[in-house]
Write a protein that holds these residues in place. Structure first.
Motif, PDB file in Angstrom:
ATOM      1  N   GLY A   1     -11.584   7.920 -33.288  1.00 31.69           N
ATOM      2  CA  GLY A   1     -10.846   6.685 -33.574  1.00 31.69           C
ATOM      3  C   GLY A   1     -10.227   6.717 -34.960  1.00 31.69           C
TER       4      GLY A   1
ATOM      5  N   SER B   1     -17.416   9.569 -40.601  1.00 32.96           N
ATOM      6  CA  SER B   1     -17.970   8.474 -39.814  1.00 32.96           C
ATOM      7  C   SER B   1     -18.369   7.316 -40.724  1.00 32.96           C
ATOM      8  CB  SER B   1     -19.196   8.969 -39.032  1.00 32.96           C
ATOM      9  OG  SER B   1     -19.771   7.901 -38.308  1.00 32.96           O
TER      10      SER B   1
ATOM     11  N   SER C   1     -20.122   4.646 -39.750  1.00 31.10           N
ATOM     12  CA  SER C   1     -21.503   4.268 -39.436  1.00 31.10           C
ATOM     13  C   SER C   1     -22.473   5.411 -39.689  1.00 31.10           C
ATOM     14  CB  SER C   1     -21.596   3.868 -37.961  1.00 31.10           C
ATOM     15  OG  SER C   1     -21.253   4.973 -37.136  1.00 31.10           O
TER      16      SER C   1
ATOM     17  N   LEU D   1      -3.638   1.586 -32.898  1.00 29.19           N
ATOM     18  CA  LEU D   1      -5.042   1.400 -32.494  1.00 29.19           C
ATOM     19  C   LEU D   1      -5.528  -0.005 -32.862  1.00 29.19           C
ATOM     20  CD1 LEU D   1      -7.692   2.543 -31.338  1.00 29.19           C
ATOM     21  CD2 LEU D   1      -8.231   3.410 -33.618  1.00 29.19           C
ATOM     22  N   LYS D   2      -5.196  -0.453 -34.073  1.00 30.85           N
ATOM     23  CA  LYS D   2      -5.615  -1.794 -34.508  1.00 30.85           C
ATOM     24  C   LYS D   2      -5.062  -2.851 -33.552  1.00 30.85           C
ATOM     25  CE  LYS D   2      -8.387  -1.157 -37.301  1.00 30.85           C
ATOM     26  NZ  LYS D   2      -8.573   0.212 -37.288  1.00 30.85           N
TER      27      LYS D   2
ATOM     28  N   VAL E   1     -20.803   3.489 -31.942  1.00 33.01           N
ATOM     29  CA  VAL E   1     -20.881   3.987 -30.569  1.00 33.01           C
ATOM     30  C   VAL E   1     -21.962   5.067 -30.505  1.00 33.01           C
ATOM     31  CG1 VAL E   1     -19.546   4.903 -28.623  1.00 33.01           C
ATOM     32  CG2 VAL E   1     -18.437   3.437 -30.314  1.00 33.01           C
TER      33      VAL E   1
HETATM   34  C1  F6R Z   1     -11.324   1.444 -35.024  1.00 28.45           C
HETATM   35  C2  F6R Z   1     -12.757   1.719 -34.994  1.00 28.45           C
HETATM   36  C3  F6R Z   1     -13.258   2.911 -34.247  1.00 28.45           C
HETATM   37  C4  F6R Z   1     -14.149   3.743 -35.162  1.00 28.45           C
HETATM   38  C5  F6R Z   1     -14.780   4.909 -34.390  1.00 28.45           C
HETATM   39  C6  F6R Z   1     -15.610   5.808 -35.293  1.00 28.45           C
HETATM   40  O1  F6R Z   1     -11.037   0.272 -35.696  1.00 28.45           O
HETATM   41  O2  F6R Z   1     -13.507   1.000 -35.587  1.00 28.45           O
HETATM   42  O3  F6R Z   1     -12.182   3.675 -33.770  1.00 28.45           O
HETATM   43  O4  F6R Z   1     -13.373   4.206 -36.237  1.00 28.45           O
HETATM   44  O5  F6R Z   1     -15.584   4.396 -33.360  1.00 28.45           O
HETATM   45  O6  F6R Z   1     -16.681   5.113 -35.856  1.00 28.45           O
HETATM   46  P1  F6R Z   1     -17.497   5.743 -37.042  1.00 28.45           P
HETATM   47  O7  F6R Z   1     -16.565   5.875 -38.205  1.00 28.45           O
HETATM   48  O8  F6R Z   1     -18.625   4.786 -37.329  1.00 28.45           O
HETATM   49  O9  F6R Z   1     -17.982   7.092 -36.587  1.00 28.45           O
END
Ligand code: F6R
Length: 368
Positions: free
Chosen positions: A57, A103, A105, A240-241, A365
């Motif tokens: 993403g 990432s 998260s 995407l937003k 996710v």
């Molecule tokens: C878009 C969004 C998702 C995250 C993707 C990766 O606004 O929030 O596309 O960017 O799920 O998440 P992380 O960065 O936590 O691995």
């Protein structure tokens, strides 16, 4: 906790100047980037012959920007791949590959498994992460933490800006270690980075005009986004937003691809955001993007331009122009993405949607 803001997303968009300054904090000394956290892999940085950056993403879009900057500054081949594609195709990586995972998260399952796969094949791993002590940084050989602060809204905004900042710091560090840039160029790029927070503040002041456009466009059925070079990931992120927040069909394209298909989508009234590079950069792609604008305008597109302050070339064709201050070629995305974030948020708000918790989405996710 929203501190007077209508949503976490609105608050987090407004915190982007601090996301950049906090990510820079303590990492610049005497015109050099100092990343003490890379000690464990510093020696390796002179030995690697290739970098692979992984993410999903929004993180994959900051990865693309990382590629442009790292290749330009450190002259090493960089590939970007979606974590979930990488992990299932028996990718070629080895001890001379550095695998960087991005990432917010630090818990995204696909990215975690991709990192484990890279390690199993002998690659060294660096994580760029916003969450202290998360699983992905714990599994990696080294980590550069982004200091964007907790991101609560599902749609990523300030974490994206901080990821780009961290990747650029890494790129400048690598350029010094590998002696591919002179001190002066590094110093100039550091000054560019340090100027970003104030420039973001300047862009944020246009919130009102963007809200007006979003209100006016709230029944749009499809919106297209065009960009070139570093404007391309910005276009992808803008699309995407808009998909995730406003549930509107949105696509980002590399402007050079127009003639290879997407121009067939242009019909009278079709809104198209175009990220326009500065006319002042050497070898600027400005003229090419303006010519793309002419082509879509001639077919009836409603052109919404994001262009540098003072760029008058777009005026005859654009219905609206959102301005960004002058910044070096690689640094424009940190500014150009902001009107697109605000647009998606305000359009979703105009449709009465919950911008912090879009349907069907989770903040992290942790399943496939
Ligand atoms: C878009 C969004 C998702 C995250 C993707 C990766 O606004 O929030 O596309 O960017 O799920 O998440 P992380 O960065 O936590 O691995």
């Amino acid at each position: 906790e929203k501190g007077g803001w209508s949503s976490f997303m609105a608050k987090e968009i407004s915190e982007q100047p601090e996301a950049v300054s906090n990510t820079l904090l303590g990492r610049i000394h005497n015109d050099h980037v100092v990343l003490g956290e890379l000690e464990a892999i510093d020696e390796l940085l002179t030995e690697i012959d290739r970098i692979v950056i992984l993410g999903c993403g929004t993180a994959a879009y900051s990865a693309m920007l990382g590629k442009y900057a790292i290749e330009k500054w450190a002259r090493i081949p960089v590939e970007v791949e979606l974590s979930h594609e990488f992990r299932y195709r028996d990718p070629v990586v080895n001890a001379s590959t550095l695998v960087i995972s991005i990432s917010q998260s630090g818990e995204t399952m696909d990215t975690l498994v991709a990192v484990q796969e890279a390690k199993a094949k002998g690659a060294r791993t660096l994580s760029i992460c916003n969450t202290q002590g998360a699983t992905i940084p714990r599994e990696s050989d080294a980590v550069i933490y982004t200091h964007a602060g907790p991101e609560v809204a599902v749609a990523s905004t300030k974490a994206f800006i901080a990821q780009i900042t961290a990747l650029y710091l890494f790129g400048l560090h690598l350029a010094r270690v590998r002696a591919t840039l002179d001190d002066e160029t590094i110093a100039t790029s550091i000054v560019e980075l340090q100027a970003i927070p104030d420039k973001i503040r300047w862009v944020l002041e246009q919130h009102g005009e963007i809200t007006e456009l979003a209100n006016w466009m709230s029944d749009s059925r499809a919106v297209l986004f065009l960009g070139r070079h570093v404007g391309f990931p910005v276009a992808l992120e803008g699309a995407l937003k808009l998909k995730e927040l406003a549930y509107i069909h949105a696509e980002g394209f590399a402007a050079g691809e127009l003639k290879h298909g997407p121009i067939a989508l242009i019909e009278p009234g079709q809104p198209v955001f175009v990220v326009v590079p500065s006319p002042r950069h050497p070898n600027s792609l400005h003229a090419k993007v303006v010519s793309n604008i002419q082509e879509i305008k001639a077919r009836g597109a409603k052109v919404l331009a994001i262009a540098e302050e003072g760029d008058v070339a777009v005026l005859p064709y654009a219905s609206d122009v959102f301005r960004i201050p002058l910044a070096g070629p690689l640094f424009e995305p940190l500014l150009a993405v902001i009107p697109l974030q605000i647009f998606a948020m305000e359009l979703a708000t105009a449709k009465g949607l919950d911008v912090d918790q879009p349907r069907n989405l989770a903040k992290s996710v942790t399943v496939e």
